[in-house]
Design a protein around this motif. Structure first.
Motif, PDB file in Angstrom:
ATOM      1  N   ASP A 288      35.880 -35.828 -13.326  1.00 20.80           N
ATOM      2  CA  ASP A 288      36.784 -36.562 -12.442  1.00 20.80           C
ATOM      3  C   ASP A 288      37.623 -37.564 -13.209  1.00 20.80           C
ATOM      4  OD1 ASP A 288      37.825 -37.014  -9.896  1.00 20.80           O
ATOM      5  OD2 ASP A 288      36.431 -38.639  -9.478  1.00 20.80           O
TER       6      ASP A 288
ATOM      7  N   ARG B  93      44.454 -37.902 -12.500  1.00 17.72           N
ATOM      8  CA  ARG B  93      44.432 -37.945 -11.043  1.00 17.72           C
ATOM      9  C   ARG B  93      45.580 -38.819 -10.556  1.00 17.72           C
ATOM     10  NH1 ARG B  93      40.910 -41.389 -13.260  1.00 17.72           N
ATOM     11  NH2 ARG B  93      40.409 -43.375 -12.234  1.00 17.72           N
TER      12      ARG B  93
ATOM     13  N   HIS C 223      38.993 -38.087  -5.112  1.00 15.64           N
ATOM     14  CA  HIS C 223      38.066 -37.818  -6.205  1.00 15.64           C
ATOM     15  C   HIS C 223      37.398 -36.458  -6.025  1.00 15.64           C
ATOM     16  CE1 HIS C 223      38.051 -41.748  -8.302  1.00 15.64           C
ATOM     17  NE2 HIS C 223      38.539 -42.150  -7.148  1.00 15.64           N
TER      18      HIS C 223
END
Length: 261
Positions: free
Chosen positions: A158, A163, A181
């Protein structure tokens, strides 16, 4: 999504530093002196950054692949750097033959029996985006099936991927962001609903990224804000992330467990 103003492109070496600094700070890749790399990125030291970028053994070959396959004269051309970290249509101009050849050269002997799976993932649509490296090349996906290490593997996957999230508040060097997430249900990796997290954008007021305000979209790597994103960039990052998650989840009809060595 609300419209985001188009910005003048920063030089490719500086853009590379914005995204590459977080793992370098943790000692995962790149030059040993992460402070020098950070200072060069903040100062826009093109010559110094070019020398240090070659020390990123994971990212540099992908930049060379993108540039070579699309006719760009420089692996640190802004367009190649953006394509690798964020994503762009440039990636779809990198043919399967080019990607497969790069995998052959870099991973056949290191991957051993897993090399066939890497080839299958290229044929399934894998392109030289950072999410391909994270989900399809790095060994952490294989640890998701190990109950003792699954939580650690999920965290690394992650945080290592790029992101995206929306700024909620700016507090000096820290930013509160709402972002999605990764979640793991025992068979599949998927993105959850947005939730708040606090990330860094500077150290003692010094940072290589853009000024931020609530409502901005940002890209994040580990606990660090890399850059402000346009709506089009958010769509690209989301698209290539989803593409490689799908490839991973479809592998061997068993999701990530099928990647266990």
């Amino acid at each position: 999504m609300t419209a985001t103003t188009t910005r003048t492109a920063v030089p490719g070496p500086v853009l590379f530093a914005r995204y590459a600094f977080p793992p370098n700070r943790h000692g995962y890749c790149g030059p040993a002196d992460h402070l020098a790399f950070f200072e060069s990125g903040t100062a826009g030291d093109d010559r110094g950054l070019r020398a240090m970028a070659r020390e990123f053994a994971g990212a540099w070959p992908y930049l060379e692949l993108i540039a070579g396959a699309t006719g760009l004269p420089d692996p640190l051309d802004h367009r190649a750097v953006e394509a690798y970290w964020v994503g762009s249509r440039l990636l779809d101009r990198v043919g399967v033959t080019h990607v497969a050849g790069s995998m052959e050269e870099r991973f056949r002997y290191r991957a051993g029996p897993r090399f066939g799976r890497l080839t299958a993932e290229v044929l399934a649509g894998g392109v030289p985006h950072h999410s391909f490296a994270v989900f399809c090349v790095y060994p952490w996906t294989g640890l998701l099936g190990d109950d003792r290490r699954a939580a650690q593997a999920l965290t690394v996957l992650d945080m290592c991927r790029i992101r995206w999230g929306r700024v909620v508040h700016v507090h000096g060097d820290r930013v509160e962001v709402a972002s999605r997430h990764l979640g793991w249900d025992g068979r599949r990796l998927d993105l959850g609903s947005p939730r708040p997290e606090t990330v860094e954008r500077a150290v003692d007021g010094l940072g290589p990224g853009a000024e931020l305000r609530p409502g901005d979209w940002v890209a994040m790597h580990w606990e660090w804000v890399c850059d402000r994103l346009t709506d089009a960039q958010v769509r690209a990052l989301s698209h290539y992330t989803a593409r490689h998650l799908r490839i991973l989840n479809d592998a061997a009809d068993a999701g990530p467990l099928g990647l266990l060595a």
